[in-house]
Design a protein around this motif. Structure first.
Motif, PDB file in Angstrom:
ATOM      1  N   THR A  20       0.761  -1.163   0.016  1.00 26.90           N
ATOM      2  CA  THR A  20      -0.012   0.056   0.108  1.00 26.90           C
ATOM      3  C   THR A  20       0.878   1.181   0.031  1.00 26.90           C
ATOM      4  O   THR A  20       0.567   2.083  -0.647  1.00 26.90           O
ATOM      5  CB  THR A  20      -0.826  -0.033   1.080  1.00 26.90           C
ATOM      6  OG1 THR A  20      -1.757  -1.260   1.190  1.00 26.90           O
ATOM      7  CG2 THR A  20      -1.856   1.132   1.177  1.00 26.90           C
ATOM      8  N   ASP A  21       1.917   1.227   0.862  1.00 23.46           N
ATOM      9  CA  ASP A  21       2.957   2.476   0.651  1.00 23.46           C
ATOM     10  C   ASP A  21       3.400   2.599  -0.600  1.00 23.46           C
ATOM     11  O   ASP A  21       3.641   3.778  -1.033  1.00 23.46           O
ATOM     12  CB  ASP A  21       3.956   1.985   1.876  1.00 23.46           C
ATOM     13  CG  ASP A  21       3.755   2.122   3.153  1.00 23.46           C
ATOM     14  OD1 ASP A  21       2.515   2.571   3.676  1.00 23.46           O
ATOM     15  OD2 ASP A  21       4.514   1.723   3.961  1.00 23.46           O
ATOM     16  N   ALA A  22       3.735   1.593  -1.433  1.00 22.39           N
ATOM     17  CA  ALA A  22       4.138   1.731  -2.842  1.00 22.39           C
ATOM     18  C   ALA A  22       3.232   2.190  -3.604  1.00 22.39           C
ATOM     19  O   ALA A  22       3.705   2.989  -4.460  1.00 22.39           O
ATOM     20  CB  ALA A  22       4.886   0.318  -3.121  1.00 22.39           C
ATOM     21  N   ALA A  73      -0.979  11.785  -0.183  1.00 20.67           N
ATOM     22  CA  ALA A  73      -0.639  11.706   1.257  1.00 20.67           C
ATOM     23  C   ALA A  73      -1.550  10.341   1.638  1.00 20.67           C
ATOM     24  O   ALA A  73      -2.459  10.019   0.968  1.00 20.67           O
ATOM     25  CB  ALA A  73      -1.026  12.801   2.138  1.00 20.67           C
ATOM     26  N   ASP A  74      -0.938   9.690   2.632  1.00 18.80           N
ATOM     27  CA  ASP A  74      -1.793   8.326   3.058  1.00 18.80           C
ATOM     28  C   ASP A  74      -3.094   8.779   3.452  1.00 18.80           C
ATOM     29  O   ASP A  74      -4.168   8.094   2.949  1.00 18.80           O
ATOM     30  CB  ASP A  74      -1.079   7.899   4.134  1.00 18.80           C
ATOM     31  CG  ASP A  74       0.331   7.302   3.898  1.00 18.80           C
ATOM     32  OD1 ASP A  74       1.040   8.179   3.387  1.00 18.80           O
ATOM     33  OD2 ASP A  74       0.579   6.300   4.214  1.00 18.80           O
ATOM     34  N   LEU A  75      -3.510   9.790   4.152  1.00 15.61           N
ATOM     35  CA  LEU A  75      -4.946   9.940   4.475  1.00 15.61           C
ATOM     36  C   LEU A  75      -5.821  10.470   3.337  1.00 15.61           C
ATOM     37  O   LEU A  75      -6.804  10.218   3.394  1.00 15.61           O
ATOM     38  CB  LEU A  75      -4.907  11.315   5.576  1.00 15.61           C
ATOM     39  CG  LEU A  75      -4.645  10.592   7.173  1.00 15.61           C
ATOM     40  CD1 LEU A  75      -4.487  11.673   7.946  1.00 15.61           C
ATOM     41  CD2 LEU A  75      -5.500   9.443   7.630  1.00 15.61           C
ATOM     42  N   GLU A  76      -5.165  11.055   2.482  1.00 13.33           N
ATOM     43  CA  GLU A  76      -5.801  11.716   1.255  1.00 13.33           C
ATOM     44  C   GLU A  76      -6.014  10.488   0.328  1.00 13.33           C
ATOM     45  O   GLU A  76      -7.372  10.465  -0.037  1.00 13.33           O
ATOM     46  CB  GLU A  76      -4.805  12.571   0.547  1.00 13.33           C
ATOM     47  CG  GLU A  76      -5.508  13.106  -0.908  1.00 13.33           C
ATOM     48  CD  GLU A  76      -4.528  13.823  -1.582  1.00 13.33           C
ATOM     49  OE1 GLU A  76      -4.980  14.338  -2.860  1.00 13.33           O
ATOM     50  OE2 GLU A  76      -3.355  14.233  -1.078  1.00 13.33           O
ATOM     51  N   PHE A  77      -5.226   9.430   0.393  1.00 14.48           N
ATOM     52  CA  PHE A  77      -5.814   7.954  -0.512  1.00 14.48           C
ATOM     53  C   PHE A  77      -6.883   7.218   0.050  1.00 14.48           C
ATOM     54  O   PHE A  77      -7.864   7.064  -0.446  1.00 14.48           O
ATOM     55  CB  PHE A  77      -4.442   7.270  -0.291  1.00 14.48           C
ATOM     56  CG  PHE A  77      -4.901   5.802  -0.264  1.00 14.48           C
ATOM     57  CD1 PHE A  77      -5.615   5.176  -1.242  1.00 14.48           C
ATOM     58  CD2 PHE A  77      -4.816   4.938   0.853  1.00 14.48           C
ATOM     59  CE1 PHE A  77      -5.814   3.871  -1.254  1.00 14.48           C
ATOM     60  CE2 PHE A  77      -4.967   3.671   0.722  1.00 14.48           C
ATOM     61  CZ  PHE A  77      -5.564   3.070  -0.225  1.00 14.48           C
ATOM     62  N   ALA A  82       4.034 -12.027  -0.397  1.00  9.96           N
ATOM     63  CA  ALA A  82       3.984 -11.152  -1.395  1.00  9.96           C
ATOM     64  C   ALA A  82       2.652 -10.337  -1.199  1.00  9.96           C
ATOM     65  O   ALA A  82       1.424 -10.945  -0.896  1.00  9.96           O
ATOM     66  CB  ALA A  82       4.168 -11.543  -2.591  1.00  9.96           C
ATOM     67  N   ALA A  83       2.479  -9.000  -1.681  1.00  7.44           N
ATOM     68  CA  ALA A  83       1.113  -8.173  -1.879  1.00  7.44           C
ATOM     69  C   ALA A  83       1.137  -7.440  -2.793  1.00  7.44           C
ATOM     70  O   ALA A  83       2.123  -7.071  -3.716  1.00  7.44           O
ATOM     71  CB  ALA A  83       1.002  -7.645  -0.334  1.00  7.44           C
ATOM     72  N   GLU A  84      -0.047  -7.150  -3.579  1.00  8.24           N
ATOM     73  CA  GLU A  84      -0.092  -6.225  -4.357  1.00  8.24           C
ATOM     74  C   GLU A  84      -1.427  -5.200  -4.015  1.00  8.24           C
ATOM     75  O   GLU A  84      -2.325  -5.642  -3.507  1.00  8.24           O
ATOM     76  CB  GLU A  84      -0.711  -6.599  -5.554  1.00  8.24           C
ATOM     77  CG  GLU A  84       0.386  -7.651  -6.464  1.00  8.24           C
ATOM     78  CD  GLU A  84       1.426  -7.029  -7.039  1.00  8.24           C
ATOM     79  OE1 GLU A  84       1.276  -6.008  -7.818  1.00  8.24           O
ATOM     80  OE2 GLU A  84       2.634  -7.478  -7.203  1.00  8.24           O
ATOM     81  N   ALA A  85      -1.210  -3.761  -4.368  1.00  8.01           N
ATOM     82  CA  ALA A  85      -2.218  -2.754  -4.071  1.00  8.01           C
ATOM     83  C   ALA A  85      -2.372  -2.214  -5.392  1.00  8.01           C
ATOM     84  O   ALA A  85      -1.475  -1.306  -5.982  1.00  8.01           O
ATOM     85  CB  ALA A  85      -1.657  -1.768  -3.036  1.00  8.01           C
ATOM     86  N   ILE A  86      -3.613  -2.255  -5.925  1.00  9.20           N
ATOM     87  CA  ILE A  86      -3.850  -1.857  -7.485  1.00  9.20           C
ATOM     88  C   ILE A  86      -5.167  -0.878  -7.557  1.00  9.20           C
ATOM     89  O   ILE A  86      -6.204  -1.312  -6.843  1.00  9.20           O
ATOM     90  CB  ILE A  86      -4.117  -3.018  -8.145  1.00  9.20           C
ATOM     91  CG1 ILE A  86      -3.117  -3.950  -8.129  1.00  9.20           C
ATOM     92  CG2 ILE A  86      -4.219  -2.800  -9.574  1.00  9.20           C
ATOM     93  CD1 ILE A  86      -3.004  -5.451  -8.895  1.00  9.20           C
ATOM     94  N   PRO A  87      -5.037   0.175  -8.012  1.00 11.07           N
ATOM     95  CA  PRO A  87      -6.163   0.999  -8.216  1.00 11.07           C
ATOM     96  C   PRO A  87      -7.059   0.695  -9.154  1.00 11.07           C
ATOM     97  O   PRO A  87      -6.635   0.313 -10.439  1.00 11.07           O
ATOM     98  CB  PRO A  87      -5.495   2.372  -8.842  1.00 11.07           C
ATOM     99  CG  PRO A  87      -4.060   2.254  -8.202  1.00 11.07           C
ATOM    100  CD  PRO A  87      -3.585   0.762  -8.448  1.00 11.07           C
ATOM    101  N   LEU A  88      -8.177   0.628  -8.994  1.00 10.07           N
ATOM    102  CA  LEU A  88      -9.212   0.461 -10.048  1.00 10.07           C
ATOM    103  C   LEU A  88     -10.237   1.763 -10.508  1.00 10.07           C
ATOM    104  O   LEU A  88     -10.410   2.612  -9.593  1.00 10.07           O
ATOM    105  CB  LEU A  88     -10.074  -0.814  -9.614  1.00 10.07           C
ATOM    106  CG  LEU A  88      -9.474  -1.886  -8.917  1.00 10.07           C
ATOM    107  CD1 LEU A  88     -10.542  -2.841  -8.516  1.00 10.07           C
ATOM    108  CD2 LEU A  88      -8.499  -2.676  -9.988  1.00 10.07           C
TER     109      LEU A  88
END
Length: 500
Positions: A250-252, A260-264, A420-426
Motif C-alpha cells: 500500500t505504501d508503494a 498523502a496516506d490520509l488523502e488516499f 507478497a502483496a499487491e495494491a492496485i487502483p481500479l
C-alpha cells in the motif's frame, strides 16, 4: 510532478465481466460452533457465517472450468477471440499441467453446445503464489491485452480449495470456489491502473506453506483417510506477515499515486482486500489507517488522542512506520522453533486495535468497505478467489442499491503468504451496470445444501457418506486413470465430463 495526472486521460485495460462458482455442500458456522463448542458470537464476528466444501466429484479444475463456461455464456464471449486463459490457484493436483486442463473441459462442452472451441493460439499459463496467484494471473492478462493481444480478450480464473485439519485453529476458515474474469483493452466493468500499482514481497520462511515433503511424514498422512492438502502454518506469525506486507504494498502504491496516506483513504470510494476471514481485512485497514495518522503532519489531535488512549508513544509509532522489518531474519536469530514469533510493529498493532473502535474508522468502514462485505461472509476462504469474489459481490450489491458508481475510485489489495502483496487502483467503467447485471453472485450462492455434522466430518475425512448434492450444470470428475504399463500410462489422471 504528479504522475497520476499525466496518465489520467489514458484508458487502462481492465475487467468486462465476472462469474462465480461455489460448490453446493455448505457448512453453517452456527452449526459448526454447536458441534465444536466454539462461540458463535465470536466466530460470526471474526470469521463469517458459512463456508463451502467441494463434493467428491469436484476439484479446483472442475470449479475453474464451470466458472469459465458461465463467463463465456453469460457475456456472449466468442471463444475464438480469447488469446489467454490464465489460472491462479494453490490447489493444483498436477505438477505438469494446469490451465490447459480447464481449457480441455471448456472446449468439449462448447463443442457439444454447437459453439466454437477456444482459439488454438490460446496461451494457458498457471500462476502460483499462495492466495496472490490470481492477482498475478490478472496482471498477466492485463499486460497481454494491452501490449500483444492485438484486439483479443483474455480470461482469468481463480480457483481454490481451502482445507484445514479438524480441530485446528484454521478449521472455521475453510472454503471452496472459483471466480472467472473477462479481461479486455476497453473494459466495461472496471479499469485496472497497473502504472500506479504497488508491489511488495519478502521471504518469510515457515509462514504458510505446502511443502511436498509433508506428504511423506507418517503423522501428517494419518490426519485424513483421503489425499488432503492441509497447510503448514503458524497463525500469529502469518498475521504479522500479512499486516507488514500489505502495508508495504500500500505504501508503494500511495507513493506512485503521489498522494498523502490520509488523502488516499479519504478519496477512495471502495476498498477491497484479500479476506481469509472477515476480520483480517479490518485489521489490515486499521493498520494502514494508524500508519496514515502517524505520517500526517504533526501535531495531529486524532493521532495524539488515540495514542494516549492506547498507551503507546506517538514517536514510537512514527518510528515503526519507517521500518522495513526482516521477519524471517528475526525468526532465524531467535534460534528456536518454539520461540513465540515477535510482532515487528507492536506499537502500531496496539494502536490499530483502538483505531478499529474509533468513530472515524467506523465511518470509513461504513462508506468504503460496506459493499459486498455481508455477502462475502457466506463464502468462507477462497484463497486466490477471495479478493475477486468480494469485488464481484460489491459490484452486484452496488447495482441492487442503485449506487452511482461510474468513475468511482476503488482499490484492490491482494496478499499471498510466503509472502507478497499487491495494491492496485481500479476505476469503475461507464457501462458497469450492464456488465454487473450478468455476474450472478446471488444465484451462485443459492445453490446450496447444508451439511449435518456427520456429513461434514465424513466428507472432510474422506469417508463415504450419502449426500443429496447431484451435479447441476457443472463439470465433474468422471473417473481417474489407473493404468501404469510400459506402453501406456494414465495413473492418477482425471477424466472429466459436463453434467447439465
Amino acid at each position: 510532478m504528479n504522475t497520476a495526472n499525466n496518465t489520467a486521460a489514458r484508458r487502462n485495460p481492465g475487467v468486462s465481466g465476472m462469474s462465480l462458482y461455489v460448490p453446493q455442500p455448505r457448512v453453517s458456522l452456527r452449526d459448526w460452533c454447536e458441534w465444536t463448542g466454539n462461540s458463535w458470537d465470536k466466530v460470526q464476528a471474526v470469521v463469517g457465517r458459512s463456508f463451502r466444501r467441494p463434493a467428491p466429484y469436484e476439484d479446483a479444475y472442475t470449479m475453474a472450468a464451470t466458472a469459465v463456461l458461465r463467463l463465456i455464456r453469460n457475456y456472449n464471449v466468442d471463444p475464438r477471440n480469447v488469446g489467454q486463459l490464465a489460472l491462479g490457484t494453490e490447489s493444483s493436483k498436477d505438477n505438469s499441467a494446469g490451465a490447459v486442463i480447464v481449457r480441455g473441459m471448456v472446449d468439449r462442452e462448447l463443442e457439444r453446445l454447437g459453439l466454437p472451441r477456444l482459439s488454438r493460439q490460446l496461451e494457458v499459463p498457471e500462476f502460483k503464489h499462495a492466495c496472490l496467484g490470481g492477482v498475478y494471473a490478472l496482471k498477466s492478462a492485463l499486460r497481454y491485452v494491452a501490449f500483444d493481444g492485438n484486439g483479443k480478450q483474455a480470461i482469468v480464473v481463480c480457483s481454490d480449495i481451502a482445507e484445514y485439519e479438524r480441530g485446528s485453529s484454521g478449521e472455521q476458515t475453510q472454503g471452496a470456489g472459483a471466480v472467472a474474469m473477462l479481461v479486455e483493452a476497453e473494459p466495461k466493468l472496471f479499469e485496472v491502473d497497473l502504472a500506479h500499482a504497488g508491489s511488495a514481497s519478502d521471504y518469510r520462511g515457515p509462514d504458510f506453506r505446502k511443502p511436498f515433503a509433508r506428504h511423506f511424514d507418517q503423522e501428517y498422512g494419518q490426519r485424513s483417510k483421503r489425499a488432503h492438502d492441509f497447510p503448514i502454518f503458524s497463525g500469529k506469525y502469518s498475521t504479522f506477515a500479512y499486516l507488514d506486507e500489505v502495508g508495504q504494498a500500500t505504501d508503494a502504491m500511495i507513493e506512485r499515486l503521489g498522494v498523502a496516506d490520509l488523502e488516499f483513504l479519504n478519496q477512495a470510494d471502495g476498498l477491497f482486500f484479500h479476506r481469509p476471514y472477515h476480520m483480517m481485512p479490518l485489521q489490515a485497514l486499521a493498520f494502514i489507517y494508524a500508519r496514515a495518522l502517524a505520517r500526517a503532519p504533526q501535531p495531529n489531535d486524532e493521532f495524539a488522542a488515540l495514542c494516549e488512549q492506547a498507551g503507546v508513544s506517538p514517536e514510537g509509532v512514527i518510528e515503526e512506520c519507517r521500518r522495513q522489518p526482516d521477519l524471517f531474519g528475526e525468526f532465524l536469530r531467535n534460534g528456536s522453533h518454539a520461540e513465540a514469533p515477535q510482532d515487528a510493529h507492536p506499537l502500531t498493532t496496539k494502536l490499530s486495535g483502538l483505531v478499529r473502535k474509533s468513530p472515524a474508522f467506523q465511518q470509513l468502514l461504513a462508506t468504503r468497505v460496506n459493499l459486498g462485505t455481508d455477502w462475502a461472509m457466506e463464502l468462507g476462504n477462497l484463497y486466490t478467489a477471495a479478493l475477486p469474489a468480494w469485488i464481484a459481490a460489491g459490484f452486484e450489491q452496488a447495482l441492487e442499491n442503485n449506487n452511482d458508481w461510474t468513475g468511482a475510485k476503488l482499490y484492490a489489495i491482494g496478499y499471498g503468504s510466503g509472502d507478497a502483496a499487491e495494491a492496485i487502483p481500479l476505476r469503475v467503467a461507464a457501462g458497469w451496470r450492464e456488465a454487473a447485471a450478468k455476474i450472478g453472485f446471488r444465484k451462485a450462492l443459492a445453490a446450496s445444501a447444508d451439511l449435518t455434522r456427520e456429513q461434514y466430518e465424513a466428507l472432510h475425512d474422506g469417508h463415504h457418506i450419502e449426500l443429496d448434492v447431484p451435479p447441476r450444470d457443472q463439470f465433474v470428475i468422471a473417473r481417474t486413470g489407473t493404468t501404469y504399463e510400459a506402453a501406456f500410462q494414465d495413473l492418477g489422471i482425471d477424466y472429466y465430463e459436463f453434467v447439465g
